[in-house]
Design a protein around this motif. Structure first.
Motif, PDB file in Angstrom:
ATOM      1  N   LEU A 123      -7.722   1.244  -3.064  1.00 25.07           N
ATOM      2  CA  LEU A 123      -6.347   0.780  -2.919  1.00 25.07           C
ATOM      3  C   LEU A 123      -6.246  -0.260  -1.807  1.00 25.07           C
ATOM      4  O   LEU A 123      -5.642  -1.330  -1.985  1.00 25.07           O
ATOM      5  CB  LEU A 123      -5.416   1.956  -2.629  1.00 25.07           C
ATOM      6  CG  LEU A 123      -3.968   1.589  -2.254  1.00 25.07           C
ATOM      7  CD1 LEU A 123      -3.289   0.831  -3.387  1.00 25.07           C
ATOM      8  CD2 LEU A 123      -3.176   2.837  -1.882  1.00 25.07           C
ATOM      9  N   CYS A 124      -6.843   0.035  -0.655  1.00 23.23           N
ATOM     10  CA  CYS A 124      -6.744  -0.873   0.487  1.00 23.23           C
ATOM     11  C   CYS A 124      -7.525  -2.164   0.254  1.00 23.23           C
ATOM     12  O   CYS A 124      -7.075  -3.259   0.621  1.00 23.23           O
ATOM     13  CB  CYS A 124      -7.248  -0.170   1.754  1.00 23.23           C
ATOM     14  SG  CYS A 124      -6.194   1.215   2.254  1.00 23.23           S
ATOM     15  N   SER A 173      -5.628   7.648  -1.683  1.00 22.65           N
ATOM     16  CA  SER A 173      -6.174   6.756  -0.665  1.00 22.65           C
ATOM     17  C   SER A 173      -6.666   7.561   0.526  1.00 22.65           C
ATOM     18  O   SER A 173      -6.131   8.645   0.833  1.00 22.65           O
ATOM     19  CB  SER A 173      -5.104   5.756  -0.196  1.00 22.65           C
ATOM     20  OG  SER A 173      -5.553   5.025   0.930  1.00 22.65           O
ATOM     21  N   ASP A 185     -12.190   2.357   0.401  1.00 18.75           N
ATOM     22  CA  ASP A 185     -10.940   2.749  -0.253  1.00 18.75           C
ATOM     23  C   ASP A 185     -10.497   1.648  -1.222  1.00 18.75           C
ATOM     24  O   ASP A 185     -10.234   0.513  -0.809  1.00 18.75           O
ATOM     25  CB  ASP A 185      -9.859   2.990   0.807  1.00 18.75           C
ATOM     26  CG  ASP A 185      -8.573   3.525   0.210  1.00 18.75           C
ATOM     27  OD1 ASP A 185      -8.379   4.747   0.255  1.00 18.75           O
ATOM     28  OD2 ASP A 185      -7.776   2.721  -0.302  1.00 18.75           O
ATOM     29  N   VAL A 239       0.830  -1.202   0.000  1.00 24.80           N
ATOM     30  CA  VAL A 239       0.000   0.000   0.000  1.00 24.80           C
ATOM     31  C   VAL A 239       0.870   1.260   0.000  1.00 24.80           C
ATOM     32  O   VAL A 239       0.622   2.213  -0.754  1.00 24.80           O
ATOM     33  CB  VAL A 239      -0.954  -0.002   1.224  1.00 24.80           C
ATOM     34  CG1 VAL A 239      -1.610   1.363   1.407  1.00 24.80           C
ATOM     35  CG2 VAL A 239      -2.016  -1.082   1.061  1.00 24.80           C
TER      36      VAL A 239
END
Length: 412
Positions: free
Chosen positions: A315-316, A287, A313, A277
């Motif tokens: 990305l997470c 993010s 989110d 991340v």
């Protein structure tokens, strides 16, 4: 004198037929003497005699009367959970988690002691002693009533000698945990690899109860496994069974703490998820973590990644799903090698729940060889972050309640 009484009680519990009776009471209690005789195939006079000794030692107590089948109502027996207690320890790479439980596995106290940033053998042993002493100081229970200390330690552990042979996340070798703790606290000490300890805890208290073949996966800063075969813990020839985290799944992958490249834990462990991340954010990926950490990437943690993922989110969520896919590859290899009935996943990363579990199960269904293999049951641990500590408690209880030779237990 009390110490001698405790050691005498331990010895009393460990005799073959008494262990057999105690385990029946632990599993089935409250239970009558007659039912114990029926289940153990011991004669009623033998059961009565052994139960009398256990009552006198206050290891077992009598409870309310049971149902009568005609005649006098039977007196039921149960373990005296207030008499003896156990300490369980989970030694990680950042902290030591310690719990105090009853001999029935109920948690009474819970503490966490952080480890120094750069631990040596001496500082680690000092922190272990401090952790035990801290929980002793913080309870009103007499130290003399604590039966033993179980320790779950990451890495390679010689369970017979109670030595941490190699702790890769701490870069330490040959740590004499059992020797130091027994000398300091004058108690029985059992030391085991964290994944194997976890599997024993699930077998005794959790989602492995009644299952004779299963694997526990401990996913945190590292990834370890404990294998139960035919109801027994499997160690392997050199104490490295279950080191699934060091299964190489990409020979050109990142360097692992063990020195190899492309190990599973470099893709699916807690630190691996955090590193992935942070790398994407440095490359410009937006993010919610930017707000949660006030722009300081050094403050990104697994907990914050999970929180951001829950809030949508992308990305997470993607990072957790990707870690799940890598875990799915590792578990598929494990299924093809061991073919367990059930896989139980615990440790810090397991707290992500469905965000990671769905990717794991989908990957196994895509990659496993046969339809039954694709349908291997994969579930979360009953204990979450406490899975290894509870397993450490089970190390001592197994020593107490399990006869070494139960096959001949009915001879007396």
């Amino acid at each position: 004198m009390v110490k001698n009484l405790l050691r005498g009680s331990f010895k009393l519990m460990k005799s073959m037929n008494r262990s057999l009776i105690l385990n029946i009471i632990r599993e089935k209690g409250p239970i009558s003497r007659a039912e114990i005789a029926k289940l153990t195939k011991l004669t009623p006079p033998t059961v009565s005699s052994l139960v009398k000794e256990l009552l006198q030692a206050e290891i077992v107590i009598e409870r309310n009367l049971g149902e009568s089948s005609g005649g006098r109502k039977p007196t039921l027996l149960t373990l005296n959970s207030k008499m003896f207690h156990v300490i369980g320890m989970d030694i990680g790479s950042q902290n030591i988690k310690t719990i105090l439980t009853t001999i029935t596995g109920s948690i009474i106290k819970h503490s966490i002691v952080p480890l120094p940033a750069e631990s040596t053998r001496e500082t680690l042993l000092s922190a272990i002693i401090q952790s035990v002493q801290s929980i002793l100081d913080d309870t009103e229970i007499d130290e003399e009533k604590i039966v033993g200390i179980g320790v779950g330690m990451h890495g390679i552990v010689d369970a017979n000698q109670g030595i941490s042979v190699f702790a890769p996340n701490l870069h330490l070798h040959n740590i004499p945990i059992k020797e130091v703790l027994e000398e300091k606290f004058n108690m029985i000490v059992k030391v085991e690899n964290d994944g194997r300890a976890m599997s024993l805890g699930e077998l005794w208290f959790g989602n492995g109860a009644g299952i004779d073949s299963f694997v526990c996966i401990n996913v945190g800063r590292g990834i370890g496994a404990g294998i139960i075969m035919n109801g027994k813990l499997y160690h392997g020839s050199h104490f490295i069974s279950g080191e699934i985290g060091h299964m190489v799944i990409d020979i050109d992958g990142p360097k692992c703490t063990c020195g190899n490249y492309g190990c599973l834990q470099t893709f699916a462990s807690g630190p691996a998820i955090v590193d992935r991340v942070k790398k994407e954010m440095r490359l410009g990926q937006s993010s919610l973590l930017s707000q949660l950490t006030e722009g300081n990437l050094d403050n990104v943690t697994g907990e914050l990644i999970y929180k951001a993922a829950l809030d949508g989110d992308s990305l997470c969520r993607t990072a957790l799903q990707q870690a799940g896919r890598y875990m799915g590859v590792g578990l598929t290899n494990l299924i093809h090698t061991v073919n367990p009935r059930r896989i139980i996943i615990g440790g810090g990363v397991s707290n992500a729940g469905d965000l990671i579990m769905e990717s794991i199960t989908q990957t196994v269904k895509q990659r496993a060889l046969t339809q039954p293999a694709k349908e291997t049951e994969i579930i979360l641990s009953k204990f979450g972050d406490d899975a290894t500590a509870m397993g450490a408690v089970a190390l001592i209880l197994a020593e107490l309640f399990t006869s070494r030779n139960t096959e001949t237990a009915s001879a007396l």
